[in-house]
Scaffold this active site. Structure first.
Site, PDB file in Angstrom:
ATOM      1  N   HIS A  72       1.366  -1.277   0.068  1.00  0.00           N
ATOM      2  CA  HIS A  72      -0.073   0.202  -0.174  1.00  0.00           C
ATOM      3  C   HIS A  72       0.734   1.489  -0.139  1.00  0.00           C
ATOM      4  O   HIS A  72       1.487   1.383   0.452  1.00  0.00           O
ATOM      5  CB  HIS A  72      -1.009   0.169   0.885  1.00  0.00           C
ATOM      6  CG  HIS A  72      -2.079  -1.124   1.530  1.00  0.00           C
ATOM      7  ND1 HIS A  72      -3.066  -0.748   1.637  1.00  0.00           N
ATOM      8  CD2 HIS A  72      -2.563  -2.631   0.270  1.00  0.00           C
ATOM      9  CE1 HIS A  72      -4.352  -1.765   1.028  1.00  0.00           C
ATOM     10  NE2 HIS A  72      -3.585  -2.687   0.499  1.00  0.00           N
ATOM     11  N   TYR A 201      -9.246   5.516   7.535  1.00  0.00           N
ATOM     12  CA  TYR A 201      -9.253   6.133   9.072  1.00  0.00           C
ATOM     13  C   TYR A 201     -10.747   7.392   9.172  1.00  0.00           C
ATOM     14  O   TYR A 201      -9.791   8.439   8.124  1.00  0.00           O
ATOM     15  CB  TYR A 201      -7.980   6.368   9.536  1.00  0.00           C
ATOM     16  CG  TYR A 201      -6.972   5.207   9.499  1.00  0.00           C
ATOM     17  CD1 TYR A 201      -6.300   5.334   8.788  1.00  0.00           C
ATOM     18  CD2 TYR A 201      -6.683   4.889  10.599  1.00  0.00           C
ATOM     19  CE1 TYR A 201      -5.273   4.365   8.882  1.00  0.00           C
ATOM     20  CE2 TYR A 201      -5.969   3.711  11.186  1.00  0.00           C
ATOM     21  CZ  TYR A 201      -5.295   3.533  10.286  1.00  0.00           C
ATOM     22  OH  TYR A 201      -4.013   2.535   9.522  1.00  0.00           O
ATOM     23  N   PRO A 293      -4.662   0.433  18.816  1.00  0.00           N
ATOM     24  CA  PRO A 293      -4.153   0.409  17.457  1.00  0.00           C
ATOM     25  C   PRO A 293      -4.122   1.087  16.043  1.00  0.00           C
ATOM     26  O   PRO A 293      -3.670   0.853  14.929  1.00  0.00           O
ATOM     27  CB  PRO A 293      -5.145  -1.519  17.174  1.00  0.00           C
ATOM     28  CG  PRO A 293      -6.479  -0.959  18.088  1.00  0.00           C
ATOM     29  CD  PRO A 293      -5.929  -0.474  19.491  1.00  0.00           C
ATOM     30  N   LYS A 297       1.156  -0.277  15.445  1.00  0.00           N
ATOM     31  CA  LYS A 297       2.118  -0.184  15.711  1.00  0.00           C
ATOM     32  C   LYS A 297       2.935  -0.830  16.145  1.00  0.00           C
ATOM     33  O   LYS A 297       3.599  -1.434  16.740  1.00  0.00           O
ATOM     34  CB  LYS A 297       2.620   1.364  16.388  1.00  0.00           C
ATOM     35  CG  LYS A 297       2.433   2.773  15.099  1.00  0.00           C
ATOM     36  CD  LYS A 297       4.068   2.347  14.728  1.00  0.00           C
ATOM     37  CE  LYS A 297       4.317   3.102  13.698  1.00  0.00           C
ATOM     38  NZ  LYS A 297       3.899   2.825  11.980  1.00  0.00           N
ATOM     39  N   TYR A 385       3.819   6.790   9.837  1.00  0.00           N
ATOM     40  CA  TYR A 385       2.439   5.072   9.640  1.00  0.00           C
ATOM     41  C   TYR A 385       4.199   4.159   8.890  1.00  0.00           C
ATOM     42  O   TYR A 385       3.714   3.164   9.159  1.00  0.00           O
ATOM     43  CB  TYR A 385       2.109   5.875   9.040  1.00  0.00           C
ATOM     44  CG  TYR A 385       1.273   4.613   8.840  1.00  0.00           C
ATOM     45  CD1 TYR A 385      -0.564   4.389   9.968  1.00  0.00           C
ATOM     46  CD2 TYR A 385       1.003   4.227   7.411  1.00  0.00           C
ATOM     47  CE1 TYR A 385      -1.006   3.593   9.389  1.00  0.00           C
ATOM     48  CE2 TYR A 385      -0.338   3.446   7.235  1.00  0.00           C
ATOM     49  CZ  TYR A 385      -1.221   3.412   8.492  1.00  0.00           C
ATOM     50  OH  TYR A 385      -1.710   1.862   8.630  1.00  0.00           O
TER      51      TYR A 385
HETATM   52  P1  RFL Z   1       0.579 -12.309  21.224  1.00  0.00           P
HETATM   53  O1  RFL Z   1       0.506 -12.071  20.380  1.00  0.00           O
HETATM   54  O2  RFL Z   1      -0.145 -11.807  22.745  1.00  0.00           O
HETATM   55  O3  RFL Z   1       1.796 -13.553  22.288  1.00  0.00           O
HETATM   56  C1  RFL Z   1       2.491 -13.616  23.197  1.00  0.00           C
HETATM   57  C2  RFL Z   1       1.786 -15.222  23.025  1.00  0.00           C
HETATM   58  O4  RFL Z   1       2.547 -15.483  24.462  1.00  0.00           O
HETATM   59  C3  RFL Z   1       1.353 -16.966  25.271  1.00  0.00           C
HETATM   60  N1  RFL Z   1       1.378 -16.407  26.620  1.00  0.00           N
HETATM   61  C4  RFL Z   1       1.762 -17.461  27.772  1.00  0.00           C
HETATM   62  N2  RFL Z   1       2.735 -18.620  27.366  1.00  0.00           N
HETATM   63  C5  RFL Z   1       3.407 -19.255  27.965  1.00  0.00           C
HETATM   64  N3  RFL Z   1       3.468 -19.126  29.254  1.00  0.00           N
HETATM   65  C6  RFL Z   1       2.456 -17.838  29.910  1.00  0.00           C
HETATM   66  N4  RFL Z   1       2.206 -17.497  30.440  1.00  0.00           N
HETATM   67  C7  RFL Z   1       2.204 -17.315  28.890  1.00  0.00           C
HETATM   68  N5  RFL Z   1       1.075 -15.998  28.721  1.00  0.00           N
HETATM   69  C8  RFL Z   1       0.934 -15.711  27.715  1.00  0.00           C
HETATM   70  C9  RFL Z   1       0.292 -15.924  25.180  1.00  0.00           C
HETATM   71  O5  RFL Z   1      -0.979 -17.230  24.193  1.00  0.00           O
HETATM   72  C10 RFL Z   1       0.114 -15.161  23.258  1.00  0.00           C
HETATM   73  O6  RFL Z   1       0.527 -16.737  22.907  1.00  0.00           O
HETATM   74  O7  RFL Z   1       2.830 -11.055  21.609  1.00  0.00           O
HETATM   75  P2  RFL Z   1       3.349 -10.624  20.635  1.00  0.00           P
HETATM   76  O8  RFL Z   1       4.229 -11.951  20.144  1.00  0.00           O
HETATM   77  O9  RFL Z   1       4.608  -9.850  21.127  1.00  0.00           O
HETATM   78  O10 RFL Z   1       2.581  -9.632  19.734  1.00  0.00           O
HETATM   79  C11 RFL Z   1       2.119  -8.378  19.675  1.00  0.00           C
HETATM   80  C12 RFL Z   1       1.109  -8.191  18.654  1.00  0.00           C
HETATM   81  O11 RFL Z   1      -0.124  -9.469  18.774  1.00  0.00           O
HETATM   82  C13 RFL Z   1       0.127  -6.931  18.873  1.00  0.00           C
HETATM   83  O12 RFL Z   1       0.992  -5.727  19.150  1.00  0.00           O
HETATM   84  C14 RFL Z   1      -0.587  -6.836  17.450  1.00  0.00           C
HETATM   85  O13 RFL Z   1      -1.784  -7.256  17.541  1.00  0.00           O
HETATM   86  C15 RFL Z   1      -1.245  -5.443  18.207  1.00  0.00           C
HETATM   87  N6  RFL Z   1      -2.055  -4.788  16.601  1.00  0.00           N
HETATM   88  C16 RFL Z   1      -1.629  -4.155  15.559  1.00  0.00           C
HETATM   89  N7  RFL Z   1      -0.187  -4.461  15.812  1.00  0.00           N
HETATM   90  C17 RFL Z   1       0.196  -3.736  14.265  1.00  0.00           C
HETATM   91  O14 RFL Z   1       1.817  -3.535  14.448  1.00  0.00           O
HETATM   92  N8  RFL Z   1       0.273  -3.083  13.285  1.00  0.00           N
HETATM   93  C18 RFL Z   1      -1.988  -3.665  13.477  1.00  0.00           C
HETATM   94  O15 RFL Z   1      -2.321  -2.816  12.182  1.00  0.00           O
HETATM   95  C19 RFL Z   1      -2.078  -4.419  14.446  1.00  0.00           C
HETATM   96  N9  RFL Z   1      -3.912  -4.406  14.707  1.00  0.00           N
HETATM   97  C20 RFL Z   1      -3.006  -5.204  16.957  1.00  0.00           C
HETATM   98  C21 RFL Z   1      -4.512  -4.392  15.764  1.00  0.00           C
HETATM   99  C22 RFL Z   1      -4.339  -5.528  18.171  1.00  0.00           C
HETATM  100  C23 RFL Z   1      -5.410  -5.758  18.072  1.00  0.00           C
HETATM  101  N10 RFL Z   1      -6.414  -6.065  19.139  1.00  0.00           N
HETATM  102  C24 RFL Z   1      -7.267  -7.163  19.105  1.00  0.00           C
HETATM  103  C25 RFL Z   1      -5.098  -6.166  20.709  1.00  0.00           C
HETATM  104  C26 RFL Z   1      -5.430  -4.543  16.019  1.00  0.00           C
HETATM  105  C27 RFL Z   1      -6.305  -5.325  17.300  1.00  0.00           C
HETATM  106  C28 RFL Z   1      -7.673  -4.931  16.801  1.00  0.00           C
HETATM  107  C1  PHB Z   2      -6.127  -4.368  10.230  1.00  0.00           C
HETATM  108  O1  PHB Z   2      -6.274  -4.363   9.647  1.00  0.00           O
HETATM  109  O2  PHB Z   2      -6.231  -4.661  11.174  1.00  0.00           O
HETATM  110  C2  PHB Z   2      -5.916  -2.812  10.941  1.00  0.00           C
HETATM  111  C3  PHB Z   2      -5.138  -2.359  10.278  1.00  0.00           C
HETATM  112  C4  PHB Z   2      -4.614  -1.037  10.684  1.00  0.00           C
HETATM  113  C5  PHB Z   2      -4.518  -0.484  11.798  1.00  0.00           C
HETATM  114  C6  PHB Z   2      -5.381  -1.450  13.026  1.00  0.00           C
HETATM  115  C7  PHB Z   2      -5.517  -2.783  12.397  1.00  0.00           C
HETATM  116  O3  PHB Z   2      -4.383   0.859  12.307  1.00  0.00           O
END
Ligand code: RFL
Ligand code: PHB
Length: 390
Positions: A72, A201, A293, A297, A385
């Site tokens: 993108h 957005y 989110p 980041k 971004y």
């Molecule tokens: P995770 O993905 O939470 O993985 C951690 C893992 O550890 C396990 N765990 C354990 N294992 C052993 N013993 C324990 N005691 C444990 N406790 C927990 C868990 O089961 C899990 O599998 O962390 P990690 O790997 O640091 O990854 C981080 C990302 O998941 C997170 O930052 C992103 O998803 C955030 N996020 C976004 N980030 C972006 O860079 N771009 C995006 O577009 C974006 N969109 C989002 C998002 C997060 C969202 N939510 C739901 C919070 C959109 C949403 C809606």
């Molecule tokens: C997503 O596609 O889940 C998404 C994209 C951009 C954001 C947050 C979430 O800023």
């Protein structure tokens, strides 16, 4: 069991580090609380910075991402009926972002770990970290009735916000910074054509909305909701109606609706734990910091942690040089705080805050009007971004 680096958490952070280290001959064991299917059912990030995609390629996990991920070159911001395209490519010196879901990233990492016979142990319970300030830390966990022990040189806490690693750091050592927002995002995944080829957005007095996607046949949409709302309160019809109301009418008219295949609510918060090292424990990713989110980041901040930690561990094992590990916390936190700042700015620019004062609403109007009219403001947005350099 014995290993060099014991990694707690089999999310993207833990798996990526494990894969990178294995390719350099450094042994790891990954402990994951959930099953693989459960980890792969979580719908989260969608937008990857260049730094993240480069790390995936370095980990020899980039082939499917390069084939199926979408490049993108820009995205849109709307304010009621006004629509601005932010030209990321033009304003960031030719950089872009990749739209490729975290679920697919994680699937690719698991497959790579399988191909290399990497050890990832699922369904572990009661993980406890021991002797973190000694030269020989160890980790114990329970599998059924058995308690097992792993001796290691280093422990990496990549176990997300609710993990056990950060909680193993004494309270008088850890400094926590937190901002909880008074709303969440309701997200819907649907097998429909995305309303726009690039993300939108949307700011609206009824609340923020985001139009994103996973592919040209899979859409991901979000609307801002009060924290008191439950997923059950939102039928598919109610969701589509609310989303349409928050988009400019020319966009809303194009929206293709369909049954939701996933629907969930995520609360919004900013959080940073300092330092990211305690003895021979290193925190990485969501275990150390969370962003709202809005700036996309979260996963991308995890990537810079993994980059610094990987190079620190490589310095130790390959060159006998501990300077990378010594400087890890400070270096990682400097970039983490910049991602916090950007996410905080995007969040307060685009959301409707309950009980806001008239002055602040006017300030939000003016900030957006400035952004819509100023190339300098758009350049700063684009620079952040696409991702600041590691
Ligand atoms: P995770 O993905 O939470 O993985 C951690 C893992 O550890 C396990 N765990 C354990 N294992 C052993 N013993 C324990 N005691 C444990 N406790 C927990 C868990 O089961 C899990 O599998 O962390 P990690 O790997 O640091 O990854 C981080 C990302 O998941 C997170 O930052 C992103 O998803 C955030 N996020 C976004 N980030 C972006 O860079 N771009 C995006 O577009 C974006 N969109 C989002 C998002 C997060 C969202 N939510 C739901 C919070 C959109 C949403 C809606
Ligand atoms: C997503 O596609 O889940 C998404 C994209 C951009 C954001 C947050 C979430 O800023």
């Amino acid at each position: 069991m014995k290993t060099q680096v014991c990694i707690i958490g089999g999310g993207p952070s833990g798996l990526l580090l494990s894969q990178l280290l294995h390719l350099k001959g450094i042994d790891t064991i990954v402990l994951e609380r959930q099953s693989r299917d459960y980890v792969l059912s979580r719908i989260r990030a969608g937008v990857l910075e260049h730094g993240f995609t480069e790390l995936m390629r370095e980990a020899e996990c980039g082939a499917r991402m390069d084939e199926e991920g979408e490049i993108h070159e820009g995205f849109f911001i709307s304010d009621h009926e006004d629509l601005l395209r932010v030209d990321l490519h033009k304003f960031s010196g030719g950089q872009t972002v990749t739209v490729y879901g975290q679920t697919e990233v994680t699937r690719d990492l698991y497959e790579a770990r399988d191909r290399m016979d990497g050890t990832v142990i699922h369904n572990v319970e009661d993980v406890v970290l021991h002797d973190l300030t000694s030269d020989r830390p160890h980790v114990t966990y329970r599998a059924g009735d058995e308690t097992l022990r792993i001796d290691c040189d280093y422990v990496v806490g990549a176990d997300g916000y609710h993990g056990v690693s950060r909680k193993s750091i004494p309270k008088d050592v850890l400094k926590e910074y937190e901002k909880v927002y008074p709303f969440g995002w309701l997200g819907v995944l649907s097998r429909t054509k995305p309303v726009s080829p690039e993300l939108i957005y949307a700011r609206h007095e009824r609340g923020f909305a985001l139009c994103s996607m996973r592919s040209q046949v899979l859409s991901r949409y979000y609307v801002q909701v009060p924290l008191t709302d439950k997923v059950e309160d939102w039928s598919d019809d109610a969701f589509w109606t609310e989303l349409q109301r928050r988009l400019p009418s020319e966009v809303a008219g194009q929206l293709e609706t369909g049954p939701s295949i996933e629907k969930s609510i995520a609360p919004l918060r900013g959080y940073v734990a300092e330092p990211m090292r305690y003895g021979n424990l290193f925190l990485a990713g969501d275990a150390a910091h969370i962003v709202p989110p809005t700036g996309a980041k979260g996963l991308n901040s995890a990537a810079s942690d993994i980059h610094y930690l990987y190079h620190g561990l490589l310095g130790h094992y390959r060159d006998g040089d501990d300077s990378g590990l010594e400087g890890y916390s400070e270096k990682a936190l400097a970039r983490v705080w910049k991602a916090q700042r950007f996410s905080w700015w995007m969040t307060q620019l685009l959301h409707t805050f309950p009980d806001t004062i008239a002055y602040d609403r006017r300030m939000q109007d003016t900030e957006l009007a400035y952004l819509f009219s100023s190339e300098a403001a758009q350049r700063s947005l684009a620079e952040n971004y696409v991702g600041l350099p590691f």
